[in-house]
Design a protein around this motif. Sequence first.
Motif, PDB file in Angstrom:
ATOM      1  N   ILE A 185       0.943  -1.206   0.059  1.00 53.05           N
ATOM      2  CA  ILE A 185      -0.102   0.073   0.023  1.00 53.05           C
ATOM      3  C   ILE A 185       0.898   1.282  -0.132  1.00 53.05           C
ATOM      4  CG2 ILE A 185      -1.784   1.240   1.209  1.00 53.05           C
ATOM      5  CD1 ILE A 185      -2.402  -1.502   2.619  1.00 53.05           C
ATOM      6  N   LEU A 186       1.932   1.034   0.785  1.00 56.42           N
ATOM      7  CA  LEU A 186       2.798   2.281   0.698  1.00 56.42           C
ATOM      8  C   LEU A 186       3.360   2.511  -0.616  1.00 56.42           C
ATOM      9  CD1 LEU A 186       4.674   1.717   3.982  1.00 56.42           C
ATOM     10  CD2 LEU A 186       2.590   2.768   3.724  1.00 56.42           C
ATOM     11  N   ARG A 187       3.871   1.618  -1.288  1.00 55.45           N
ATOM     12  CA  ARG A 187       4.454   1.706  -2.630  1.00 55.45           C
ATOM     13  C   ARG A 187       3.304   2.356  -3.528  1.00 55.45           C
ATOM     14  NH1 ARG A 187       6.550  -3.291  -1.101  1.00 55.45           N
ATOM     15  NH2 ARG A 187       5.330  -4.325  -2.235  1.00 55.45           N
ATOM     16  N   HIS A 188       2.329   1.837  -3.400  1.00 55.08           N
ATOM     17  CA  HIS A 188       1.138   2.413  -4.464  1.00 55.08           C
ATOM     18  C   HIS A 188       0.863   3.796  -3.895  1.00 55.08           C
ATOM     19  CE1 HIS A 188      -1.977   1.760  -7.059  1.00 55.08           C
ATOM     20  NE2 HIS A 188      -3.031   2.235  -6.293  1.00 55.08           N
ATOM     21  N   ALA A 189       1.077   4.186  -2.786  1.00 53.05           N
ATOM     22  CA  ALA A 189       1.010   5.662  -2.483  1.00 53.05           C
ATOM     23  C   ALA A 189       2.173   6.501  -3.086  1.00 53.05           C
ATOM     24  CB  ALA A 189       0.816   6.049  -0.927  1.00 53.05           C
ATOM     25  N   GLY A 190       3.058   5.952  -3.579  1.00 48.12           N
ATOM     26  CA  GLY A 190       4.372   6.696  -4.041  1.00 48.12           C
ATOM     27  C   GLY A 190       5.643   6.728  -3.399  1.00 48.12           C
ATOM     28  N   VAL A 191       5.622   5.788  -2.178  1.00 48.39           N
ATOM     29  CA  VAL A 191       6.852   5.603  -1.467  1.00 48.39           C
ATOM     30  C   VAL A 191       7.733   4.772  -2.088  1.00 48.39           C
ATOM     31  CG1 VAL A 191       7.652   5.077   0.880  1.00 48.39           C
ATOM     32  CG2 VAL A 191       5.213   5.887   0.929  1.00 48.39           C
ATOM     33  N   PRO A 192       8.811   5.285  -2.348  1.00 45.76           N
ATOM     34  CA  PRO A 192      10.021   4.435  -2.995  1.00 45.76           C
ATOM     35  C   PRO A 192      10.301   3.030  -2.105  1.00 45.76           C
ATOM     36  CG  PRO A 192      10.633   6.625  -2.701  1.00 45.76           C
ATOM     37  CD  PRO A 192       9.524   6.679  -2.161  1.00 45.76           C
ATOM     38  N   ALA A 193      10.389   1.924  -2.695  1.00 41.10           N
ATOM     39  CA  ALA A 193      10.639   0.724  -1.917  1.00 41.10           C
ATOM     40  C   ALA A 193      11.911   1.013  -1.040  1.00 41.10           C
ATOM     41  CB  ALA A 193      10.822  -0.409  -2.882  1.00 41.10           C
ATOM     42  N   SER A 194      12.857   1.513  -1.431  1.00 38.72           N
ATOM     43  CA  SER A 194      14.148   1.718  -0.613  1.00 38.72           C
ATOM     44  C   SER A 194      13.791   2.435   0.789  1.00 38.72           C
ATOM     45  CB  SER A 194      15.184   2.460  -1.402  1.00 38.72           C
ATOM     46  OG  SER A 194      14.642   3.828  -1.635  1.00 38.72           O
ATOM     47  N   ARG A 195      12.968   3.007   0.765  1.00 35.23           N
ATOM     48  CA  ARG A 195      12.454   3.826   2.168  1.00 35.23           C
ATOM     49  C   ARG A 195      11.223   3.041   3.031  1.00 35.23           C
ATOM     50  NH1 ARG A 195      11.151   9.428  -0.587  1.00 35.23           N
ATOM     51  NH2 ARG A 195       9.964   9.779   1.170  1.00 35.23           N
ATOM     52  N   ILE A 196      10.677   1.928   2.571  1.00 31.57           N
ATOM     53  CA  ILE A 196      10.032   1.058   3.424  1.00 31.57           C
ATOM     54  C   ILE A 196      10.690  -0.120   3.922  1.00 31.57           C
ATOM     55  CG2 ILE A 196       8.071  -0.266   3.061  1.00 31.57           C
ATOM     56  CD1 ILE A 196       7.122   1.289   0.526  1.00 31.57           C
ATOM     57  N   HIS A 197      10.364  -0.248   5.188  1.00 29.33           N
ATOM     58  CA  HIS A 197      10.803  -1.135   5.920  1.00 29.33           C
ATOM     59  C   HIS A 197       9.686  -2.056   6.738  1.00 29.33           C
ATOM     60  CE1 HIS A 197      14.785   0.753   5.433  1.00 29.33           C
ATOM     61  NE2 HIS A 197      14.271   1.844   5.598  1.00 29.33           N
ATOM     62  N   GLU A 198       9.592  -3.287   6.182  1.00 27.83           N
ATOM     63  CA  GLU A 198       8.585  -3.981   6.983  1.00 27.83           C
ATOM     64  C   GLU A 198       9.088  -5.048   8.054  1.00 27.83           C
ATOM     65  OE1 GLU A 198       5.269  -4.735   3.539  1.00 27.83           O
ATOM     66  OE2 GLU A 198       6.997  -6.169   3.427  1.00 27.83           O
ATOM     67  N   LEU A 199       8.652  -4.938   9.023  1.00 28.81           N
ATOM     68  CA  LEU A 199       8.937  -5.651  10.469  1.00 28.81           C
ATOM     69  C   LEU A 199       7.832  -6.967  10.844  1.00 28.81           C
ATOM     70  CD1 LEU A 199       9.962  -2.675  12.633  1.00 28.81           C
ATOM     71  CD2 LEU A 199      11.283  -4.180  10.872  1.00 28.81           C
ATOM     72  N   ASP A 200       8.405  -7.846  11.180  1.00 27.25           N
ATOM     73  CA  ASP A 200       7.377  -8.911  12.234  1.00 27.25           C
ATOM     74  C   ASP A 200       7.546  -8.418  13.397  1.00 27.25           C
ATOM     75  OD1 ASP A 200       6.040 -11.150  12.395  1.00 27.25           O
ATOM     76  OD2 ASP A 200       7.386 -12.595  11.527  1.00 27.25           O
ATOM     77  N   TRP A 201       6.468  -9.334  14.253  1.00 30.46           N
ATOM     78  CA  TRP A 201       6.698  -8.993  15.600  1.00 30.46           C
ATOM     79  C   TRP A 201       7.945  -9.111  16.243  1.00 30.46           C
ATOM     80  CZ3 TRP A 201       1.516 -12.014  16.537  1.00 30.46           C
ATOM     81  CH2 TRP A 201       0.419 -11.318  16.020  1.00 30.46           C
ATOM     82  N   TRP A 202       8.381  -8.189  17.392  1.00 34.96           N
ATOM     83  CA  TRP A 202       9.595  -8.354  17.779  1.00 34.96           C
ATOM     84  C   TRP A 202      10.717  -7.828  17.246  1.00 34.96           C
ATOM     85  CZ3 TRP A 202       7.484  -7.826  22.267  1.00 34.96           C
ATOM     86  CH2 TRP A 202       6.448  -8.661  22.890  1.00 34.96           C
ATOM     87  N   GLN A 203      10.546  -7.493  15.921  1.00 39.26           N
ATOM     88  CA  GLN A 203      11.636  -6.978  15.126  1.00 39.26           C
ATOM     89  C   GLN A 203      11.890  -5.356  15.280  1.00 39.26           C
ATOM     90  OE1 GLN A 203      11.072  -8.271  11.003  1.00 39.26           O
ATOM     91  NE2 GLN A 203      12.180 -10.172  11.364  1.00 39.26           N
ATOM     92  N   CYS A 204      13.033  -4.746  15.191  1.00 35.32           N
ATOM     93  CA  CYS A 204      13.449  -3.620  15.214  1.00 35.32           C
ATOM     94  C   CYS A 204      13.800  -2.673  14.087  1.00 35.32           C
ATOM     95  CB  CYS A 204      14.307  -3.337  16.324  1.00 35.32           C
ATOM     96  SG  CYS A 204      13.889  -3.938  18.082  1.00 35.32           S
ATOM     97  N   TYR A 205      13.583  -1.249  14.035  1.00 35.50           N
ATOM     98  CA  TYR A 205      14.117  -0.503  13.030  1.00 35.50           C
ATOM     99  C   TYR A 205      14.868   0.503  13.690  1.00 35.50           C
ATOM    100  CZ  TYR A 205      14.781   2.820   9.343  1.00 35.50           C
ATOM    101  OH  TYR A 205      15.497   3.641   8.504  1.00 35.50           O
ATOM    102  N   ARG A 206      16.218   0.791  13.401  1.00 35.25           N
ATOM    103  CA  ARG A 206      16.656   2.001  13.754  1.00 35.25           C
ATOM    104  C   ARG A 206      17.233   3.039  12.762  1.00 35.25           C
ATOM    105  NH1 ARG A 206      18.208  -3.139  15.440  1.00 35.25           N
ATOM    106  NH2 ARG A 206      18.072  -3.532  18.044  1.00 35.25           N
ATOM    107  N   LEU A 207      17.049   4.404  13.091  1.00 33.90           N
ATOM    108  CA  LEU A 207      17.305   5.342  12.642  1.00 33.90           C
ATOM    109  C   LEU A 207      18.308   6.320  13.451  1.00 33.90           C
ATOM    110  CD1 LEU A 207      17.246   7.181   9.940  1.00 33.90           C
ATOM    111  CD2 LEU A 207      15.076   7.938  10.884  1.00 33.90           C
ATOM    112  N   ASP A 208      19.475   6.237  13.105  1.00 27.70           N
ATOM    113  CA  ASP A 208      20.523   6.965  14.049  1.00 27.70           C
ATOM    114  C   ASP A 208      19.993   6.417  15.705  1.00 27.70           C
ATOM    115  OD1 ASP A 208      21.531   8.183  11.761  1.00 27.70           O
ATOM    116  OD2 ASP A 208      20.211   9.971  12.001  1.00 27.70           O
ATOM    117  N   GLY A 209      19.722   7.375  16.389  1.00 28.71           N
ATOM    118  CA  GLY A 209      19.405   7.083  17.853  1.00 28.71           C
ATOM    119  C   GLY A 209      18.034   6.476  18.174  1.00 28.71           C
ATOM    120  N   VAL A 210      17.141   6.547  17.282  1.00 27.56           N
ATOM    121  CA  VAL A 210      15.924   5.920  17.407  1.00 27.56           C
ATOM    122  C   VAL A 210      15.837   4.652  17.134  1.00 27.56           C
ATOM    123  CG1 VAL A 210      13.450   6.471  16.748  1.00 27.56           C
ATOM    124  CG2 VAL A 210      14.988   8.243  16.977  1.00 27.56           C
ATOM    125  N   GLU A 211      14.940   3.967  18.009  1.00 24.82           N
ATOM    126  CA  GLU A 211      14.722   2.459  17.861  1.00 24.82           C
ATOM    127  C   GLU A 211      13.287   2.184  17.946  1.00 24.82           C
ATOM    128  OE1 GLU A 211      16.946  -1.376  19.104  1.00 24.82           O
ATOM    129  OE2 GLU A 211      15.508  -0.965  20.608  1.00 24.82           O
TER     130      GLU A 211
END
Length: 354
Positions: A185-211
């Motif tokens: 859905i995000l890609r269909h809205a125009g978000v580039p695939a390189s900026r989309i990060h899909e997670l399963d439960w208990w998985q993390c994404y980090r951006l600099d100091g934010v988790e």
Amino acid sequence: MPESFRYGDVMSRLKSWLRHRWPLPVYRPDPLLPHHGADGYRNLYPFQQPKLADVLRWEWQRRRMPAVRHRLERIPRRVPELAALNGNRERPSLTWVAHPTSFIQLCGKNILIDPVWSQRASPFQWAGPERQSPPPMALQELPAIDLVLITHNHYDHLDFNTVRRLARQAAACPRFVAPLGVGVILRHAGVPASRIHELDWWQCYRLDGVEAELTPAHHWSNRWMFGDENRALWGGFAVRGDGLQFWYPGDTGYQDQLFRLIGERIGLVDLALLPIGAYEPRWFLSPQHVNPEEAVRILLDTGARAAWAVHWGSFILTDEPLDRPQDDLAAALALWNISPEVFKRPAMGETRWF
């Protein structure tokens, strides 16, 4: 009827057109994970999936109910601290915008959870639940967004129009983090695939100091007319940075074992954003939406230090008056002998500084 007409062919073409117009998630289950079922994701604990017969029964009952009065003047609003938020680079803050939408500042990053600025929580802007009062600020009045967290694919949490506007944001290139299957859905809205990060439960994404960690919820998913029920995952987010942890469970029914598990896994929560709206009638909604008393129990189950009440006051989605959740919350806090300062009802647009 013409011999050339075949109902199956027509339905097949309709489904093909819909899938081209609204692509479906691709489901790739992991047989080693208990919440990956054969036909779609499932909850960790027994769950009563809404059925068409239940929806029809609810609609039949709603048509026979007396008119509900929504006293919008009782829903608190506050002029947002936009100058302070736009100039802030160091101090952690959390702003409740409206319904599920919150704006967080951590580690110098600007974060949105479930951004919804459309007039309707619907696939169409000419039909469906309509916003009863405007958001306290326009999307463009906030500073440039670095990170967008989407909890699941229901229309009052994943707003296609808002996502599209964020994807086109000129001042920054926000990353979008969502449960498995929501990326289509995000890609269909125009978000580039390189900026989309899909997670399963208990998985993390980090951006600099934010988790951001995806936590389980007791819910379900469905967005289109055909073929996508529970093919995308759902959840909540624990957001960490600057020595703080915020947690939003997303849409969820109450399950004490689940919330004790989450509290054990993610540790001390400084502020929980707990949903208190969209809960009547209980016979239909209790598996999927907590009521205010159950939100208080989530606070206790997880051991969070404090909570803010969210997910109420904007869209008429269920049977209770829009202004009633705050009264039911006050009664629940009194029942459990919890101070309103611990579980606070913020105003739309209100900011808490840390």
